[in-house]
Design a protein around this motif. Structure first.
Motif, PDB file in Angstrom:
ATOM      1  N   ALA A  96     -13.727 -58.230  37.063  1.00 33.86           N
ATOM      2  CA  ALA A  96     -13.159 -57.899  38.373  1.00 33.86           C
ATOM      3  C   ALA A  96     -12.252 -56.678  38.260  1.00 33.86           C
ATOM      4  O   ALA A  96     -12.208 -55.835  39.174  1.00 33.86           O
ATOM      5  CB  ALA A  96     -12.392 -59.096  38.923  1.00 33.86           C
ATOM      6  N   PHE A  97     -11.523 -56.560  37.157  1.00 35.29           N
ATOM      7  CA  PHE A  97     -10.658 -55.409  36.917  1.00 35.29           C
ATOM      8  C   PHE A  97     -11.492 -54.129  36.909  1.00 35.29           C
ATOM      9  O   PHE A  97     -11.132 -53.133  37.543  1.00 35.29           O
ATOM     10  CB  PHE A  97      -9.912 -55.581  35.592  1.00 35.29           C
ATOM     11  CG  PHE A  97      -8.888 -54.519  35.315  1.00 35.29           C
ATOM     12  CD1 PHE A  97      -7.598 -54.633  35.819  1.00 35.29           C
ATOM     13  CD2 PHE A  97      -9.198 -53.420  34.525  1.00 35.29           C
ATOM     14  CE1 PHE A  97      -6.642 -53.652  35.549  1.00 35.29           C
ATOM     15  CE2 PHE A  97      -8.254 -52.446  34.258  1.00 35.29           C
ATOM     16  CZ  PHE A  97      -6.967 -52.563  34.772  1.00 35.29           C
ATOM     17  N   ASN A  98     -12.636 -54.160  36.221  1.00 38.33           N
ATOM     18  CA  ASN A  98     -13.529 -52.994  36.181  1.00 38.33           C
ATOM     19  C   ASN A  98     -14.007 -52.615  37.579  1.00 38.33           C
ATOM     20  O   ASN A  98     -14.077 -51.436  37.923  1.00 38.33           O
ATOM     21  CB  ASN A  98     -14.722 -53.259  35.268  1.00 38.33           C
ATOM     22  CG  ASN A  98     -14.345 -53.257  33.810  1.00 38.33           C
ATOM     23  OD1 ASN A  98     -13.496 -52.498  33.382  1.00 38.33           O
ATOM     24  ND2 ASN A  98     -14.961 -54.141  33.047  1.00 38.33           N
ATOM     25  N   GLN A  99     -14.332 -53.612  38.373  1.00 33.44           N
ATOM     26  CA  GLN A  99     -14.814 -53.348  39.731  1.00 33.44           C
ATOM     27  C   GLN A  99     -13.696 -52.856  40.644  1.00 33.44           C
ATOM     28  O   GLN A  99     -13.957 -52.163  41.625  1.00 33.44           O
ATOM     29  CB  GLN A  99     -15.457 -54.607  40.307  1.00 33.44           C
ATOM     30  CG  GLN A  99     -16.729 -54.991  39.581  1.00 33.44           C
ATOM     31  CD  GLN A  99     -17.255 -56.366  39.982  1.00 33.44           C
ATOM     32  OE1 GLN A  99     -16.572 -57.145  40.637  1.00 33.44           O
ATOM     33  NE2 GLN A  99     -18.483 -56.660  39.560  1.00 33.44           N
ATOM     34  N   ALA A 100     -12.461 -53.207  40.331  1.00 25.58           N
ATOM     35  CA  ALA A 100     -11.315 -52.823  41.152  1.00 25.58           C
ATOM     36  C   ALA A 100     -10.832 -51.401  40.880  1.00 25.58           C
ATOM     37  O   ALA A 100      -9.891 -50.940  41.519  1.00 25.58           O
ATOM     38  CB  ALA A 100     -10.173 -53.814  40.922  1.00 25.58           C
ATOM     39  N   LYS A 101     -11.439 -50.701  39.976  1.00 23.78           N
ATOM     40  CA  LYS A 101     -10.997 -49.357  39.585  1.00 23.78           C
ATOM     41  C   LYS A 101     -11.357 -48.270  40.594  1.00 23.78           C
ATOM     42  O   LYS A 101     -10.860 -47.149  40.509  1.00 23.78           O
ATOM     43  CB  LYS A 101     -11.601 -48.978  38.231  1.00 23.78           C
ATOM     44  CG  LYS A 101     -11.088 -49.814  37.078  1.00 23.78           C
ATOM     45  CD  LYS A 101     -11.790 -49.419  35.780  1.00 23.78           C
ATOM     46  CE  LYS A 101     -11.311 -50.255  34.608  1.00 23.78           C
ATOM     47  NZ  LYS A 101     -11.990 -49.877  33.362  1.00 23.78           N
ATOM     48  N   ARG A 102     -12.175 -48.577  41.556  1.00 21.18           N
ATOM     49  CA  ARG A 102     -12.738 -47.540  42.445  1.00 21.18           C
ATOM     50  C   ARG A 102     -11.687 -46.664  43.124  1.00 21.18           C
ATOM     51  O   ARG A 102     -11.781 -45.430  43.087  1.00 21.18           O
ATOM     52  CB  ARG A 102     -13.647 -48.195  43.478  1.00 21.18           C
ATOM     53  CG  ARG A 102     -14.891 -48.776  42.860  1.00 21.18           C
ATOM     54  CD  ARG A 102     -15.779 -49.435  43.918  1.00 21.18           C
ATOM     55  NE  ARG A 102     -16.898 -50.085  43.255  1.00 21.18           N
ATOM     56  CZ  ARG A 102     -17.222 -51.350  43.431  1.00 21.18           C
ATOM     57  NH1 ARG A 102     -16.521 -52.108  44.255  1.00 21.18           N
ATOM     58  NH2 ARG A 102     -18.256 -51.866  42.790  1.00 21.18           N
ATOM     59  N   LEU A 103     -10.718 -47.293  43.789  1.00 18.10           N
ATOM     60  CA  LEU A 103      -9.716 -46.495  44.511  1.00 18.10           C
ATOM     61  C   LEU A 103      -8.865 -45.652  43.570  1.00 18.10           C
ATOM     62  O   LEU A 103      -8.542 -44.500  43.872  1.00 18.10           O
ATOM     63  CB  LEU A 103      -8.817 -47.390  45.364  1.00 18.10           C
ATOM     64  CG  LEU A 103      -9.449 -47.970  46.625  1.00 18.10           C
ATOM     65  CD1 LEU A 103      -8.439 -48.834  47.365  1.00 18.10           C
ATOM     66  CD2 LEU A 103      -9.972 -46.869  47.530  1.00 18.10           C
ATOM     67  N   ALA A 104      -8.512 -46.221  42.430  1.00 19.01           N
ATOM     68  CA  ALA A 104      -7.729 -45.467  41.450  1.00 19.01           C
ATOM     69  C   ALA A 104      -8.538 -44.276  40.940  1.00 19.01           C
ATOM     70  O   ALA A 104      -7.997 -43.166  40.796  1.00 19.01           O
ATOM     71  CB  ALA A 104      -7.298 -46.370  40.295  1.00 19.01           C
ATOM     72  N   ILE A 105      -9.805 -44.487  40.684  1.00 13.41           N
ATOM     73  CA  ILE A 105     -10.668 -43.387  40.233  1.00 13.41           C
ATOM     74  C   ILE A 105     -10.746 -42.304  41.311  1.00 13.41           C
ATOM     75  O   ILE A 105     -10.661 -41.107  41.013  1.00 13.41           O
ATOM     76  CB  ILE A 105     -12.067 -43.903  39.845  1.00 13.41           C
ATOM     77  CG1 ILE A 105     -11.975 -44.741  38.562  1.00 13.41           C
ATOM     78  CG2 ILE A 105     -13.056 -42.757  39.686  1.00 13.41           C
ATOM     79  CD1 ILE A 105     -13.245 -45.505  38.218  1.00 13.41           C
ATOM     80  N   LEU A 106     -10.883 -42.716  42.572  1.00 15.95           N
ATOM     81  CA  LEU A 106     -10.921 -41.736  43.666  1.00 15.95           C
ATOM     82  C   LEU A 106      -9.614 -40.954  43.742  1.00 15.95           C
ATOM     83  O   LEU A 106      -9.625 -39.727  43.901  1.00 15.95           O
ATOM     84  CB  LEU A 106     -11.180 -42.438  45.001  1.00 15.95           C
ATOM     85  CG  LEU A 106     -12.595 -42.912  45.263  1.00 15.95           C
ATOM     86  CD1 LEU A 106     -12.653 -43.726  46.563  1.00 15.95           C
ATOM     87  CD2 LEU A 106     -13.546 -41.735  45.346  1.00 15.95           C
ATOM     88  N   GLY A 107      -8.487 -41.648  43.628  1.00 12.57           N
ATOM     89  CA  GLY A 107      -7.191 -40.972  43.682  1.00 12.57           C
ATOM     90  C   GLY A 107      -6.998 -39.986  42.543  1.00 12.57           C
ATOM     91  O   GLY A 107      -6.536 -38.862  42.753  1.00 12.57           O
ATOM     92  N   LEU A 108      -7.349 -40.411  41.343  1.00 14.35           N
ATOM     93  CA  LEU A 108      -7.217 -39.522  40.181  1.00 14.35           C
ATOM     94  C   LEU A 108      -8.163 -38.328  40.296  1.00 14.35           C
ATOM     95  O   LEU A 108      -7.780 -37.200  39.963  1.00 14.35           O
ATOM     96  CB  LEU A 108      -7.494 -40.301  38.890  1.00 14.35           C
ATOM     97  CG  LEU A 108      -6.470 -41.382  38.538  1.00 14.35           C
ATOM     98  CD1 LEU A 108      -6.990 -42.252  37.399  1.00 14.35           C
ATOM     99  CD2 LEU A 108      -5.118 -40.779  38.204  1.00 14.35           C
ATOM    100  N   THR A 109      -9.365 -38.566  40.780  1.00 17.24           N
ATOM    101  CA  THR A 109     -10.331 -37.472  40.952  1.00 17.24           C
ATOM    102  C   THR A 109      -9.836 -36.482  41.995  1.00 17.24           C
ATOM    103  O   THR A 109      -9.935 -35.262  41.809  1.00 17.24           O
ATOM    104  CB  THR A 109     -11.716 -38.029  41.326  1.00 17.24           C
ATOM    105  OG1 THR A 109     -12.155 -38.922  40.294  1.00 17.24           O
ATOM    106  CG2 THR A 109     -12.736 -36.918  41.499  1.00 17.24           C
ATOM    107  N   LEU A 110      -9.276 -36.998  43.078  1.00 17.40           N
ATOM    108  CA  LEU A 110      -8.727 -36.108  44.106  1.00 17.40           C
ATOM    109  C   LEU A 110      -7.555 -35.296  43.545  1.00 17.40           C
ATOM    110  O   LEU A 110      -7.423 -34.104  43.831  1.00 17.40           O
ATOM    111  CB  LEU A 110      -8.291 -36.916  45.328  1.00 17.40           C
ATOM    112  CG  LEU A 110      -7.821 -36.114  46.539  1.00 17.40           C
ATOM    113  CD1 LEU A 110      -8.899 -35.143  47.022  1.00 17.40           C
ATOM    114  CD2 LEU A 110      -7.411 -37.066  47.659  1.00 17.40           C
TER     115      LEU A 110
END
Length: 164
Positions: A96-110
């Protein structure tokens, strides 16, 4: 568990940084706005350089671009803050932790896009910010890009259950 916790702390650290940058840009608007104006008008680059045709002289465009930067910083803070919260909620379950990374990945990418593409690429190379002794934010942007890039690489490493 410690690795997952460290990922949360690093994502929240980027959220805090972006929030403080946005806060400073809003509450002390004129300080960094002056730098944006110098970069866009190219008035502190080498005199007579062949790239001066790229300069943007419109104050309205300066405010629009600065506003876009501030909004982007706010979105980075929001995505990383909320992304970190989602990570915390799933910290005990690696899948679940792996699946929850999406928003953090988007923020870091931005964040990477803002400080690399925006400041280093467009500001540094298109508007020749590297030529300015007054308005050159490339070193600061580079530090941020390296930090964000490292956090992004670390965060995207798969978290697995540890079996004794």
């Amino acid at each position: 568990m410690y690795t997952r916790l460290s990922k949360v702390v690093l994502v929240w650290s980027i959220a805090l940084f972006a929030a403080l940058v946005a806060f400073n840009n809003i509450t002390d608007y004129d300080s960094n706005f002056a730098i944006i104006q110098h970069v866009l008008t190219m008035d502190t680059t080498f005199p007579g350089n062949q790239g001066l045709w790229r300069a943007i002289e419109s104050p309205a465009m300066h405010h629009l671009i600065y506003g876009f930067i501030i909004v982007t910083e706010i979105v980075i803070a929001g995505l990383c803050g909320l992304g970190g919260w989602r990570l915390v909620k799933n910290i005990k379950r690696p899948t679940a932790f792996n699946q929850a990374k999406r928003l953090a990945i988007l923020g870091l990418t931005l964040g990477f896009m803002l400080w690399f593409t925006g400041f280093m690429t467009i500001g540094g190379e298109w508007f020749l910010m590297w030529q300015s002794e007054v308005a050159n934010g490339q070193q600061a942007a580079f530090r941020l890009v390296m930090i964000i890039g490292a956090v992004l690489v670390y965060l995207t490493q798969t978290d697995e259950e540890k079996h004794p």
